[in-house]
Design an enzyme around this catalytic site. Structure first.
Site, PDB file in Angstrom:
ATOM      1  N   LYS A 103      -2.841  59.716 -25.364  1.00  0.00           N
ATOM      2  CA  LYS A 103      -2.194  59.549 -24.057  1.00  0.00           C
ATOM      3  C   LYS A 103      -0.689  59.537 -24.288  1.00  0.00           C
ATOM      4  CE  LYS A 103      -2.293  58.749 -19.557  1.00  0.00           C
ATOM      5  NZ  LYS A 103      -2.677  59.801 -18.583  1.00  0.00           N
ATOM      6  N   ASP A 122     -19.514  57.092 -25.177  1.00  0.00           N
ATOM      7  CA  ASP A 122     -20.534  56.764 -24.177  1.00  0.00           C
ATOM      8  C   ASP A 122     -20.694  57.917 -23.190  1.00  0.00           C
ATOM      9  OD1 ASP A 122     -20.852  54.158 -25.231  1.00  0.00           O
ATOM     10  OD2 ASP A 122     -21.067  53.297 -23.222  1.00  0.00           O
ATOM     11  N   TYR A 167      -7.977  47.087 -29.929  1.00  0.00           N
ATOM     12  CA  TYR A 167      -9.095  46.228 -30.330  1.00  0.00           C
ATOM     13  C   TYR A 167      -8.641  45.074 -31.224  1.00  0.00           C
ATOM     14  CZ  TYR A 167     -13.232  48.803 -28.719  1.00  0.00           C
ATOM     15  OH  TYR A 167     -14.221  49.356 -27.964  1.00  0.00           O
ATOM     16  N   ASP A 176      -7.280  61.630 -20.332  1.00  0.00           N
ATOM     17  CA  ASP A 176      -7.846  61.801 -18.985  1.00  0.00           C
ATOM     18  C   ASP A 176      -8.390  63.229 -18.831  1.00  0.00           C
ATOM     19  OD1 ASP A 176      -5.200  62.647 -19.181  1.00  0.00           O
ATOM     20  OD2 ASP A 176      -4.631  61.993 -17.165  1.00  0.00           O
ATOM     21  N   ASP A 216     -14.313  54.883 -28.008  1.00  0.00           N
ATOM     22  CA  ASP A 216     -15.396  54.066 -27.451  1.00  0.00           C
ATOM     23  C   ASP A 216     -15.856  54.644 -26.118  1.00  0.00           C
ATOM     24  OD1 ASP A 216     -17.108  51.783 -27.114  1.00  0.00           O
ATOM     25  OD2 ASP A 216     -15.611  50.954 -25.738  1.00  0.00           O
TER      26      ASP A 216
END
Ligand code: IPM
Ligand code: MG
Length: 352
Positions: free
Chosen positions: A186, A246, A136, A218, A242
Site C-alpha cells: 500500500k 482467506d 502484528y 486494494d 492474512d
C-alpha cells in the site's frame, strides 16, 4: 523424524486425528510423534496458550504439525493469554518468517467457488506471506488520551532486512513456478509499504529471469476475484497476506482446503524446520460434530513431508489422494456435501 503434533482447540483434534492416520498409513521409517497443548486447551491445562513445555517440544522437533487455536470462552482474557498467542508465539520463537499459502483449483470443484467456474478454474497461485513482522508484532495498546477518550493503536513497521529475506523467498518460489512475482503493498499511503517496495526493487536485480511487478493491496483484492488466473506468486506483508489468503481460499471453493507452511532459516538433517497448519481456524460452531473437513490438515501434512523431510514423493502421493477423493465426489459440509471428518479421512486413505 521428530514431529510435534499440536491439535489445539475446536475442530483441531478431529482434523489432526485424520492427518495422523494418513501419516501412519505412509509407514515412514523413524517417525516419532510428540504431542503438546496449545491455545485455549493450553490455557485451561497449564495457564498459558503456549506453555513452556509445549514450546520446548516445538524447539526440539524437526517439524510442527498444528491444528487450530481459538476458543470463544477465552475472548475476554488479556491478549497475552488468548489462544491466538500460541500460533503467533510459535511463529516468532521459532523464527518462522516465510509463510507459503498455495491456492489451486481442484478438478471438479469449479462450480463450488464463489467465482464463476471459468474464472475460478484458472487459479493456481502461491501467497508468500511475511510472518514475523508488520502490525502484528509492533507496539500495541489501548490508551486513554489526556481528554479522557480511549485510543487503540498498533504500530506497523518493517526493517529492510525483514523485507529482503521474504523477497528472496518470493523470487525463488517464482523461479520454481511460472516465473512471475507480484509484490503487494500500500505504497501510495504507507511508509512501511514504500520501504517494502524499494527493497523489493533492489532484490529484483538478483532475479532478472523473474517477471516482477507491484500491485496495491486494494487492487490486488479486486484482481483476485476479477481474474485470479493472472497471479503466480504473490509476496506480501503479514496483515495483507492474512486477508488475501482467506479471500483466495473462497475463490477455490472452501477455506477447508488450504494448507500452509511456515518456514525459517533452521535446517535439520532432513530439510527446513517448519510449522504446518490449515489456514482456517478452530470453527467452534461445528467442533465435536464430526463435520469438519480435514483436507487442509492432511494437505498441511503433505507440505511438511515436502519442506521439512525432503519426501517429495510421499507429499505428492498424499496430494494426489486428496485430489482423487475430491474428483470422485467426496464432499464435506463446507463443499455442500454430507461426508463427515472420518469419512473424508477414509476416502483419502483408500486412494493412498
Ligand atoms: C492465520 C490466522 C492467524 C493470523 C490468527 C489465528 C492469529 O488468521 O493463520 O491466517 O492472523 O495469522
Ligand atoms: Mg488468517
Amino acid at each position: 523424524m521428530k514431529i510435534a503434533c499440536f491439535a489445539g482447540d475446536g475442530i483441531g483434534p478431529e482434523i489432526m486425528a485424520e492427518a495422523r492416520r494418513v501419516l501412519a498409513a505412509l509407514d515412514l521409517p523413524g517417525v516419532t510423534v510428540w504431542e503438546g497443548d496449545v491455545g485455549g486447551i493450553g490455557w485451561r491445562r497449564h495457564g498459558h496458550p503456549l506453555p513452556p513445555e509445549t514450546l520446548a517440544i516445538a524447539q526440539a522437533a524437526d517439524a510442527v504439525l498444528f491444528g487450530a487455536v481459538g476458543d470463544p470462552a477465552c475472548d475476554d482474557l488479556e491478549r497475552a493469554l488468548r489462544p491466538e498467542q500460541a500460533i503467533l508465539g510459535l511463529r516468532s520463537a521459532l523464527g518462522l518468517f516465510a509463510n507459503l499459502r498455495p491456492a489451486k483449483m481442484f478438478a471438479g470443484l469449479e462450480s463450488l467457488s464463489a467465482l464463476r467456474p471459468e474464472v475460478a478454474g484458472a487459479i493456481d497461485l502461491l501467497i508468500v506471506r511475511e510472518l514475523n513482522g508488520d502490525v502484528y508484532f509492533g507496539e500495541k495498546a489501548i490508551r486513554t488520551l489526556p481528554d479522557g477518550r480511549r485510543e487503540g493503536y498498533d504500530i506497523m513497521s518493517y526493517a529492510e532486512d525483514e523485507v529482503r529475506r521474504i523477497a528472496h523467498v518470493g523470487f525463488r518460489a517464482a523461479q520454481k513456478r511460472s516465473g512471475r512475482l507480484t509484490s503487494v503493498d500500500k505504497a501510495n499511503v504507507l511508509e512501511t509499504s514504500q520501504l517494502w517496495r524499494d527493497v523489493m526493487v533492489e532484490v529484483s536485480a538478483d532475479y532478472p529471469d523473474v517477471a516482477f511487478s507491484h500491485m496495491l493491496v486494494d487492487n490486488a483484492a479486486m484482481q483476485l476475484v476479477r481474474n485470479p488466473g493472472q497471479f503466480d506468486v504473490i509476496v506480501t506483508g503479514n496483515l495483507f497476506g492474512d486477508i488475501l489468503s482467506d479471500q483466495a481460499s473462497m475463490c477455490v471453493g472452501s477455506i477447508g482446503l488450504l494448507a500452509s507452511a511456515a518456514l525459517g532459516e533452521t535446517q535439520t538433517q532432513f530439510g527446513t524446520k517448519g510449522l504446518y497448519e490449515p489456514i482456517h481456524g478452530s470453527a467452534p460452531d461445528i467442533a465435536g460434530t464430526g463435520k469438519a473437513n480435514p483436507l487442509a490438515m492432511i494437505l498441511s501434512l503433505a507440505m511438511m513431508l515436502r519442506h521439512s523431510f525432503g519426501r517429495e514423493d510421499d507429499a505428492a502421493r498424499v496430494e494426489a489422494a486428496v485430489a482423487q477423493a475430491l474428483a470422485d465426489g467426496v464432499r464435506g459440509a463446507d463443499l455442500g456435501g454430507t461426508d463427515g471428518t472420518s469419512a473424508i479421512g477414509d476416502a483419502v486413505l483408500a486412494r493412498l
